[in-house]
Design a protein around this motif. Sequence first.
Motif, PDB file in Angstrom:
ATOM      1  N   GLY A  92       5.420 -30.502  -8.293  1.00  0.00           N
ATOM      2  CA  GLY A  92       4.097 -31.082  -8.097  1.00  0.00           C
ATOM      3  C   GLY A  92       3.026 -30.708  -9.093  1.00  0.00           C
ATOM      4  N   SER A  93       3.350 -29.943 -10.124  1.00  0.00           N
ATOM      5  CA  SER A  93       2.330 -29.623 -11.118  1.00  0.00           C
ATOM      6  C   SER A  93       2.980 -29.387 -12.473  1.00  0.00           C
ATOM      7  CB  SER A  93       1.536 -28.371 -10.715  1.00  0.00           C
ATOM      8  OG  SER A  93       2.309 -27.201 -10.904  1.00  0.00           O
ATOM      9  N   THR A  94       2.197 -29.581 -13.505  1.00  0.00           N
ATOM     10  CA  THR A  94       2.692 -29.335 -14.864  1.00  0.00           C
ATOM     11  C   THR A  94       3.052 -27.863 -15.028  1.00  0.00           C
ATOM     12  OG1 THR A  94       1.394 -31.165 -15.743  1.00  0.00           O
ATOM     13  CG2 THR A  94       2.071 -29.477 -17.309  1.00  0.00           C
ATOM     14  N   THR A  95       2.253 -26.981 -14.466  1.00  0.00           N
ATOM     15  CA  THR A  95       2.524 -25.542 -14.560  1.00  0.00           C
ATOM     16  C   THR A  95       3.874 -25.205 -13.947  1.00  0.00           C
ATOM     17  OG1 THR A  95       0.156 -25.072 -14.491  1.00  0.00           O
ATOM     18  CG2 THR A  95       1.638 -23.243 -13.983  1.00  0.00           C
ATOM     19  N   ALA A  96       4.161 -25.759 -12.786  1.00  0.00           N
ATOM     20  CA  ALA A  96       5.449 -25.494 -12.130  1.00  0.00           C
ATOM     21  C   ALA A  96       6.609 -26.031 -12.966  1.00  0.00           C
ATOM     22  CB  ALA A  96       5.465 -26.119 -10.737  1.00  0.00           C
ATOM     23  N   VAL A  97       6.437 -27.210 -13.552  1.00  0.00           N
ATOM     24  CA  VAL A  97       7.480 -27.790 -14.397  1.00  0.00           C
ATOM     25  C   VAL A  97       7.741 -26.893 -15.603  1.00  0.00           C
ATOM     26  CG1 VAL A  97       8.024 -29.737 -15.924  1.00  0.00           C
ATOM     27  CG2 VAL A  97       7.114 -30.165 -13.632  1.00  0.00           C
ATOM     28  N   ILE A  98       6.684 -26.449 -16.256  1.00  0.00           N
ATOM     29  CA  ILE A  98       6.825 -25.587 -17.440  1.00  0.00           C
ATOM     30  C   ILE A  98       7.530 -24.283 -17.068  1.00  0.00           C
ATOM     31  CG2 ILE A  98       5.560 -24.237 -19.175  1.00  0.00           C
ATOM     32  CD1 ILE A  98       3.437 -26.566 -19.081  1.00  0.00           C
ATOM     33  N   GLN A  99       7.163 -23.704 -15.949  1.00  0.00           N
ATOM     34  CA  GLN A  99       7.809 -22.459 -15.510  1.00  0.00           C
ATOM     35  C   GLN A  99       9.301 -22.683 -15.249  1.00  0.00           C
ATOM     36  OE1 GLN A  99       6.488 -19.388 -15.675  1.00  0.00           O
ATOM     37  NE2 GLN A  99       4.736 -20.458 -16.552  1.00  0.00           N
ATOM     38  N   ALA A 100       9.635 -23.827 -14.641  1.00  0.00           N
ATOM     39  CA  ALA A 100      11.046 -24.139 -14.379  1.00  0.00           C
ATOM     40  C   ALA A 100      11.828 -24.256 -15.689  1.00  0.00           C
ATOM     41  CB  ALA A 100      11.161 -25.432 -13.571  1.00  0.00           C
ATOM     42  N   ILE A 101      11.217 -24.858 -16.691  1.00  0.00           N
ATOM     43  CA  ILE A 101      11.888 -24.985 -17.982  1.00  0.00           C
ATOM     44  C   ILE A 101      12.046 -23.603 -18.614  1.00  0.00           C
ATOM     45  CG2 ILE A 101      11.814 -26.024 -20.294  1.00  0.00           C
ATOM     46  CD1 ILE A 101      12.197 -27.964 -17.762  1.00  0.00           C
ATOM     47  N   LYS A 102      11.021 -22.774 -18.536  1.00  0.00           N
ATOM     48  CA  LYS A 102      11.077 -21.430 -19.132  1.00  0.00           C
ATOM     49  C   LYS A 102      12.209 -20.583 -18.538  1.00  0.00           C
ATOM     50  CE  LYS A 102       6.966 -19.415 -20.021  1.00  0.00           C
ATOM     51  NZ  LYS A 102       5.548 -19.077 -19.807  1.00  0.00           N
ATOM     52  N   ILE A 103      12.517 -20.785 -17.258  1.00  0.00           N
ATOM     53  CA  ILE A 103      13.597 -19.989 -16.646  1.00  0.00           C
ATOM     54  C   ILE A 103      14.963 -20.661 -16.780  1.00  0.00           C
ATOM     55  CG2 ILE A 103      12.073 -18.768 -15.043  1.00  0.00           C
ATOM     56  CD1 ILE A 103      13.243 -20.606 -12.814  1.00  0.00           C
TER      57      ILE A 103
END
Length: 170
Positions: A92-103
């Motif tokens: 639901g957010s760009t921040t959450a998407v970016i964090q998912a990609i980082k991990i």
Amino acid sequence: DYILNNRIELGIVGAKVESAKLEYHKFAKDELVLIVPSRSPWAKIRSITLERLGEIPFVLREEGSGTRMVMEEALKKQGFDVSRLKVVTTLGSTTAVIQAIKIGAGCTIVSRRAVREELDKGTLKSIPIKEMKIVRDFYLIHRQGKIKSPLCEAFFNFLLDKSKIDALPS
């Protein structure tokens, strides 16, 4: 919705939703880029074709997000069926998407502005999609015909003036 329901006076969005009750003003340009974690095997490739895009686990924004709407429209224009994406999760957010990609959850297409720091640090890598560039406009929006408060009017004019200065060639 917040503007339509008079909860806020001014917003910034990355895609237009047709409504006679909203007024849009171009504010800034942005590029959407495909990103992967820098430690991913995918980070070693120089570019990717649309055909191969369907092979990578993909993290999406939620339905209705401006980023998702622009991304899906651009892919469809290139003849790519977005149902071919190997979606592993929707967030639901760009921040959450970016964090998912980082991990290491996979890849995504996201605003270059949103990942500028991670790209500079090298924690994420942007991979060009062959023969495709996704550019979108950001818009300042407010309710059509509604008089803005003096503070909102001043902030609105400041943002529009600043965007014109930033758009001038150096």
